[in-house]
Enzyme design. Structure first.
Site, PDB file in Angstrom:
ATOM      1  N   HIS A 102       0.756  -1.226  -0.141  1.00 58.66           N
ATOM      2  CA  HIS A 102      -0.107   0.113   0.164  1.00 58.66           C
ATOM      3  C   HIS A 102       0.893   1.373  -0.060  1.00 58.66           C
ATOM      4  O   HIS A 102       1.483   1.336   0.897  1.00 58.66           O
ATOM      5  CB  HIS A 102      -0.756   0.054   1.236  1.00 58.66           C
ATOM      6  CG  HIS A 102      -1.856   1.245   1.297  1.00 58.66           C
ATOM      7  ND1 HIS A 102      -1.742   2.007   2.573  1.00 58.66           N
ATOM      8  CD2 HIS A 102      -3.071   1.537   0.708  1.00 58.66           C
ATOM      9  CE1 HIS A 102      -2.972   2.831   2.308  1.00 58.66           C
ATOM     10  NE2 HIS A 102      -3.409   2.782   1.145  1.00 58.66           N
ATOM     11  N   HIS A 132      -1.279  10.954  -2.365  1.00 58.23           N
ATOM     12  CA  HIS A 132      -2.556  10.505  -2.011  1.00 58.23           C
ATOM     13  C   HIS A 132      -3.384  11.814  -1.706  1.00 58.23           C
ATOM     14  O   HIS A 132      -4.449  12.069  -2.259  1.00 58.23           O
ATOM     15  CB  HIS A 132      -2.613   9.715  -0.552  1.00 58.23           C
ATOM     16  CG  HIS A 132      -3.941   9.474   0.093  1.00 58.23           C
ATOM     17  ND1 HIS A 132      -4.659  10.086   0.727  1.00 58.23           N
ATOM     18  CD2 HIS A 132      -4.452   8.179  -0.158  1.00 58.23           C
ATOM     19  CE1 HIS A 132      -5.766   9.663   1.210  1.00 58.23           C
ATOM     20  NE2 HIS A 132      -5.745   8.546   0.571  1.00 58.23           N
TER      21      HIS A 132
END
Length: 299
Positions: free
Chosen positions: A16, A58
């Site tokens: 991730h 992100h």
């Protein structure tokens, strides 16, 4: 049992934002560590800069993961390269993983890292919305991939198996116009109004309105999956805990399941028992070690 057979008998493990438990997310060090850990694939989030360069970030803002501030979309690529994206984590970066100034990555730079892995490896690209560029974000990223030799029919780029995902049903539908359904993942999560308000520091009215928008998007995402339009379902681990029957139905209807973000041992076992195909985790080495051992009952 061969390595390939072992991988086939367990969920694939995706790192991730790289091995982001060990190093700052989306950095060169995080991705090199993920490869060293033996991750089957890596995940990244992409955004566009003001000069339409595809970068790995992100958040829509720079504040959390750099020493800069403001909107990513307002900055030129060269401005971002002058920022520090790794020190906030507090992890010492080995010399082999590059200098502090080399940690920030664009999508082409990540592709170069994965090409050099020396083995097949997956790349899961998440498109972050809302975006001031709207669906131009997806179009630009696909152009970058095509320029690098990506084959849309197979979704392969040399040794890299590329897949795409988003919480936005509009983004997923747009991707399905040019990408095979098996390489497109509709992300879903268990929408909790109280958590949304707390996380984003929103009032009752604003938080409730945002939650309603998110619930509507989730309902459309679930429809896309039920109809078989997208070949992959991407529920969060909270969704898996809350709706295991839905996950089982997706598996039974041929959807491939990619669960995020799975770090706890009991959640890894939960995914394995359900027959989940892919696990996304901040700690790929630990999850791989657990998956290589005999199954244990859930605690």
């Amino acid at each position: 049992m061969t390595t390939d057979e072992s991988a086939a008998a367990r969920p694939l493990v995706y790192a991730h934002r790289g091995a982001s438990g060990a190093f700052a997310e989306h950095t060169r060090a995080a991705y090199l560590q993920a490869i060293a850990d033996g991750a089957d694939g890596v995940e990244c989030d992409v955004r566009l800069t003001r000069d339409r360069q595809v970068v790995l970030l992100h958040d829509s803002t720079l504040d959390r993961t750099s020493d800069g501030t403001g909107q990513v979309a307002d900055r030129m690529l060269e401005e971002l390269r002058r920022l520090d994206f790794s020190s906030w984590k507090g992890a010492r970066i080995p010399e082999a993983y590059g200098a502090k100034s080399e940690q920030f990555l664009t999508l082409p730079e990540l592709l170069d890292i994965l090409r050099a892995a020396g083995r097949p490896i997956g790349l899961a690209i998440e498109f972050k919305h809302p975006s001031s560029f709207h669906l131009g974000l997806e179009d630009r990223a696909l152009d970058v991939l095509r320029d690098r030799g990506w084959n849309p029919a197979t979704s392969m780029l040399e040794n890299i198996m590329v897949s795409f995902m988003s919480f936005s049903p509009d983004a997923v539908k747009h991707l399905l116009e040019s990408v095979p359904a098996g390489a497109v993942c509709q992300l879903v999560d268990d929408v909790n109004v109280a958590e949304i308000r707390e996380e984003l520091r929103l009032g009752a009215l604003t938080g409730g309105a945002l939650a309603n928008v998110m619930k509507a998007a989730q309902a459309e995402g679930e429809r896309i999956l039920a109809a078989g339009e997208a070949g992959m379902a991407g529920p969060g681990i909270g969704y898996v805990r809350a709706f295991p029957g839905t996950v089982e139905r997706w598996i039974g209807s041929g959807r491939r399941i990619r669960v995020w973000t799975v770090d706890a041992e009991d959640d890894v076992e939960r995914c394995r028992e359900l027959g989940v195909h892919e696990i996304t985790t901040n700690w790929p080495a630990q999850v791989l070690t657990q998956l290589m051992t005999d199954r244990q009952p859930l605690r």
